[in-house]
Each structure stands twice: as structure tokens, then as C-alpha cells.
Design an enzyme around this catalytic site. Structure first.
Site, PDB file in Angstrom:
ATOM      1  N   TYR A 144       1.543  12.247  -4.312  1.00 19.64           N
ATOM      2  CA  TYR A 144       2.470  11.143  -4.009  1.00 19.64           C
ATOM      3  C   TYR A 144       1.837  10.123  -3.050  1.00 19.64           C
ATOM      4  O   TYR A 144       1.891   8.917  -3.291  1.00 19.64           O
ATOM      5  CB  TYR A 144       3.737  11.744  -3.398  1.00 19.64           C
ATOM      6  CG  TYR A 144       4.846  10.762  -3.127  1.00 19.64           C
ATOM      7  CD1 TYR A 144       5.676  10.315  -4.153  1.00 19.64           C
ATOM      8  CD2 TYR A 144       5.098  10.289  -1.839  1.00 19.64           C
ATOM      9  CE1 TYR A 144       6.709   9.428  -3.904  1.00 19.64           C
ATOM     10  CE2 TYR A 144       6.131   9.406  -1.581  1.00 19.64           C
ATOM     11  CZ  TYR A 144       6.944   8.969  -2.611  1.00 19.64           C
ATOM     12  OH  TYR A 144       7.956   8.096  -2.368  1.00 19.64           O
ATOM     13  N   LYS A 183       0.958   6.206  -3.783  1.00 19.87           N
ATOM     14  CA  LYS A 183       1.559   5.092  -3.030  1.00 19.87           C
ATOM     15  C   LYS A 183       0.487   4.272  -2.305  1.00 19.87           C
ATOM     16  O   LYS A 183       0.633   3.060  -2.142  1.00 19.87           O
ATOM     17  CB  LYS A 183       2.611   5.627  -2.053  1.00 19.87           C
ATOM     18  CG  LYS A 183       3.823   6.260  -2.749  1.00 19.87           C
ATOM     19  CD  LYS A 183       4.571   5.281  -3.639  1.00 19.87           C
ATOM     20  CE  LYS A 183       5.901   5.828  -4.141  1.00 19.87           C
ATOM     21  NZ  LYS A 183       6.651   4.849  -4.942  1.00 19.87           N
TER      22      LYS A 183
HETATM   23  P1  NDP Z   1      15.429   8.659  -7.231  1.00 19.47           P
HETATM   24  O1  NDP Z   1      14.762   9.895  -7.744  1.00 19.47           O
HETATM   25  O2  NDP Z   1      16.788   8.776  -6.639  1.00 19.47           O
HETATM   26  O3  NDP Z   1      15.472   7.559  -8.380  1.00 19.47           O
HETATM   27  C1  NDP Z   1      14.318   7.222  -9.108  1.00 19.47           C
HETATM   28  C2  NDP Z   1      14.725   6.653 -10.436  1.00 19.47           C
HETATM   29  O4  NDP Z   1      13.506   6.361 -11.158  1.00 19.47           O
HETATM   30  C3  NDP Z   1      15.516   7.642 -11.286  1.00 19.47           C
HETATM   31  O5  NDP Z   1      16.612   7.001 -11.901  1.00 19.47           O
HETATM   32  C4  NDP Z   1      14.499   8.124 -12.285  1.00 19.47           C
HETATM   33  O6  NDP Z   1      15.047   8.536 -13.528  1.00 19.47           O
HETATM   34  C5  NDP Z   1      13.636   6.877 -12.484  1.00 19.47           C
HETATM   35  N1  NDP Z   1      12.357   7.236 -13.083  1.00 19.47           N
HETATM   36  C6  NDP Z   1      11.590   8.325 -12.817  1.00 19.47           C
HETATM   37  N2  NDP Z   1      10.513   8.341 -13.611  1.00 19.47           N
HETATM   38  C7  NDP Z   1      10.597   7.249 -14.404  1.00 19.47           C
HETATM   39  C8  NDP Z   1       9.800   6.724 -15.444  1.00 19.47           C
HETATM   40  N3  NDP Z   1       8.678   7.344 -15.867  1.00 19.47           N
HETATM   41  N4  NDP Z   1      10.173   5.572 -16.041  1.00 19.47           N
HETATM   42  C9  NDP Z   1      11.301   4.940 -15.647  1.00 19.47           C
HETATM   43  N5  NDP Z   1      12.113   5.397 -14.683  1.00 19.47           N
HETATM   44  C10 NDP Z   1      11.769   6.540 -14.068  1.00 19.47           C
HETATM   45  O7  NDP Z   1      14.399   8.040  -6.195  1.00 19.47           O
HETATM   46  P2  NDP Z   1      14.636   7.094  -4.912  1.00 19.47           P
HETATM   47  O8  NDP Z   1      15.699   6.114  -5.160  1.00 19.47           O
HETATM   48  O9  NDP Z   1      14.688   7.943  -3.712  1.00 19.47           O
HETATM   49  O10 NDP Z   1      13.210   6.370  -4.874  1.00 19.47           O
HETATM   50  C11 NDP Z   1      12.980   5.088  -5.425  1.00 19.47           C
HETATM   51  C12 NDP Z   1      11.588   4.639  -5.028  1.00 19.47           C
HETATM   52  O11 NDP Z   1      11.464   4.628  -3.615  1.00 19.47           O
HETATM   53  C13 NDP Z   1      10.472   5.566  -5.539  1.00 19.47           C
HETATM   54  O12 NDP Z   1       9.346   4.808  -5.897  1.00 19.47           O
HETATM   55  C14 NDP Z   1      10.169   6.407  -4.331  1.00 19.47           C
HETATM   56  O13 NDP Z   1       8.854   6.924  -4.367  1.00 19.47           O
HETATM   57  C15 NDP Z   1      10.347   5.386  -3.227  1.00 19.47           C
HETATM   58  N6  NDP Z   1      10.578   5.975  -1.916  1.00 19.47           N
HETATM   59  C16 NDP Z   1      11.695   6.757  -1.673  1.00 19.47           C
HETATM   60  C17 NDP Z   1      11.895   7.286  -0.415  1.00 19.47           C
HETATM   61  C18 NDP Z   1      13.081   8.112  -0.084  1.00 19.47           C
HETATM   62  O14 NDP Z   1      13.156   8.600   1.052  1.00 19.47           O
HETATM   63  N7  NDP Z   1      14.041   8.294  -0.974  1.00 19.47           N
HETATM   64  C19 NDP Z   1      10.923   7.058   0.657  1.00 19.47           C
HETATM   65  C20 NDP Z   1       9.810   6.236   0.299  1.00 19.47           C
HETATM   66  C21 NDP Z   1       9.660   5.717  -0.946  1.00 19.47           C
HETATM   67  P3  NDP Z   1      15.198  10.120 -13.899  1.00 19.47           P
HETATM   68  O15 NDP Z   1      16.648  10.343 -14.023  1.00 19.47           O
HETATM   69  O16 NDP Z   1      14.431  10.260 -15.170  1.00 19.47           O
HETATM   70  O17 NDP Z   1      14.566  10.907 -12.803  1.00 19.47           O
END
Ligand code: NDP
Length: 247
Positions: free
Chosen positions: A154, A158
């Protein structure tokens, strides 16, 4: 305000992406959601967005597959007319110590977080160039800036997003297109809900602002970076982490 703009948010069905989609919509932007998860959830978010008086389009798309990406982008253009703001938010984790991390765990995370972000940019690159305007906002992470035990895949992905952001910022600056990254800290979403809660609680004790972030904290910055007011900011990586990682 973002009236008349069209924003595409990957992973917009839930979590941070959903909050960004709703925030941009509240500023007047039409919204396209591309998500690999259930279309029903994406449609629910799209319906909420329509309730704010703007247009919304949702489609299933796995951003690691370039054929799906180009097909979905074509659908978005057909439905809404184009893309002014691209928010690369979709991301996954597969946390394990490097000792136990399989090559497949590494590839899966790099594939969504880094390659998927690249593919989305690639699919819209020529359109942005032709329009001579645009905003690209990539969701990175403080893990990519400071490293995090258990997240070799991860944090590498990033950190890669940061390098990609700066390169795209340089490539597209002469066309009036900005590309920036947001590095969130610990944000309350389904992603963090699935983490070890004791470890998370321990980590949160070191956050100067003494709380986890909310998806809206990230969405507020995304809305600013998407706005005209942020026109002189490009190639930047901005933390939304309650002060957790100060350089
Ligand atoms: P979630 O897991 O809650 O949501 C991520 C969404 O992305 C889900 O709806 C997921 O769908 C979708 N997704 C996953 N893989 C794919 C793919 N191959 N193609 C299209 N869509 C996809 O994550 P967060 O809201 O927590 O995170 C959002 C972003 O923020 C990410 O990039 C994460 O790395 C980043 N982030 C989050 C942090 C946190 O504390 N939450 C901290 C730092 C960064 P599905 O239902 O298939 O899983």
C-alpha cells in the site's frame, strides 16, 4: 462554485469517494461514479446526488482493466458530455508484514492504487489536452509519505501515486491542467473499519487533533482543489491527517 463542471470520481459509491462526489455536487458539479463494487450502492449515491439538483451517472468499472476504463469513460462522456475534474479515489489495502505478503497481495494493491490511477488519467489525457483545462486529484495516503509497517504494498503504491501526480502535473501544466494529490491520515470509512481496531486506537493517540478524520474532511480539500481558486496549485501533495505526519 463548480456549476457547469463535470466530475468523475472513482470508488465513489462509498467512503471518501462518496463524500467527495456529494461535496462536488453540492457545489454544482454533475457527477459520474465509477466503482468496482455493487452497482446498487453506486446508484444509491447517484440518487442522493440527483437530490442536490445536479446530474449523476453511475457505472461499474474495474479501474485495473484498460478496456473497462475506456468503455466506462466513453459512457460517462455520452451521459454527461465530458469530464472536467477527475478524482482518482478508488483504492484497496491488503495489509500484512512483508514477510507474509504474497506476490499476489503486492500486485493486487499496486494494480488498483497505482496502475488504476494511471489508466484513468491515460483515458482522459487527450480530452484534457484538447480542452486546455482540467483538474486531476489523486488520493494518496500518509502511508506513501512516511511508510507504515504491514503496508509494503500500500505505501509503495501511494508513494507511486505521488510520483505520478508530479509527473502529470509537469506534463499538463502548459495546457492549464492541474494535478495534485491529497494524503489523508486515518479517516473513518469501511476501509479503516476493517483494520485491527486496537492498533487503530493506539495510532489515533498520536494524532495532534485527537480524532480520526471524516470523509468530509478530505472532500472539503478536494472541492477546493477542483475550484478556480486553486488554479495556481499543481504537483502538490497536501495532507489531511489532523497533524499526524508533519514534515
Ligand atoms: P473504501 O474501501 O471505503 O472505498 C473504496 C471504494 O473503491 C469502494 O467502493 C471500492 O469498491 C472501490 N474500488 C476498489 N477497487 C476498485 C477497482 N479496481 N475499480 C474501481 N473501484 C474500486 O475506501 P476509503 O473510502 O477508505 O478510501 C478511499 C481512498 O482513500 C483510497 O484510495 C484509500 O487508499 C485512500 N485513503 C483512505 C484512508 C482511510 O483512512 N480510510 C487513509 C488514506 C488514504 P468495492 O466495493 O469493490 O471494494
Amino acid at each position: 462554485m463548480l456549476n457547469g463542471k463535470i466530475a468523475l470520481v472513482t470508488g465513489g459509491a462509498r467512503g471518501i469517494g462518496r463524500a467527495i462526489a456529494l461535496k462536488l455536487a453540492s457545489q454544482g458539479a454533475d457527477i459520474a461514479i465509477l466503482d468496482a463494487g455493487s452497482l446498487e450502492l453506486s446508484e444509491q449515491t447517484a440518487e442522493e446526488i440527483r437530490g442536490l439538483g445536479v446530474r449523476a451517472f453511475a457505472a461499474r468499472c474495474d479501474i485495473t482493466d484498460y478496456d473497462q476504463v475506456t468503455a466506462a469513460v466513453a459512457q460517462v462522456k455520452e451521459a454527461l458530455g465530458g469530464v472536467d475534474i477527475l478524482v482518482n479515489n478508488a483504492g484497496i489495502t491488503r495489509d500484512k508484514l512483508a514477510l507474509r505478503m504474497t506476490p499476489e497481495d503486492f500486485d493486487a494493491v499496486l494494480s488498483v492504487n497505482l496502475k488504476g490511477t494511471f489508466l484513468m488519467i491515460k483515458a482522459l489525457y487527450a480530452d484534457f489536452m484538447r480542452r486546455r483545462s482540467g483538474r486531476i486529484i489523486n488520493i494518496a495516503s500518509i502511508s506513501g509519505l512516511m511508510g507504515n509497517a504491514g503496508q509494503a504494498n500500500y505505501s509503495a503504491s501511494k508513494a507511486g501515486v505521488v510520483g505520478l501526480t508530479k509527473t502529470i502535473a509537469r506534463e499538463l501544466a502548459s495546457r492549464n491542467i492541474t494535478c495534485n494529490a491529497i494524503a489523508p491520515g486515518f479517516i473513518e470509512t469501511p476501509m479503516t473499519a476493517s483494520m485491527n481496531q486496537d492498533a487503530l486506537e493506539e495510532a489515533c493517540k498520536s494524532i495532534p487533533l485527537r480524532r480520526m478524520g471524516k470523509p468530509e474532511d478530505v472532500a472539503n480539500l478536494a472541492a477546493f482543489l477542483a475550484s478556480d481558486d486553486a488554479g495556481y496549485i499543481t504537483g502538490s501533495v497536501i495532507n489531511v491527517d489532523g497533524g499526524f505526519f508533519m514534515r
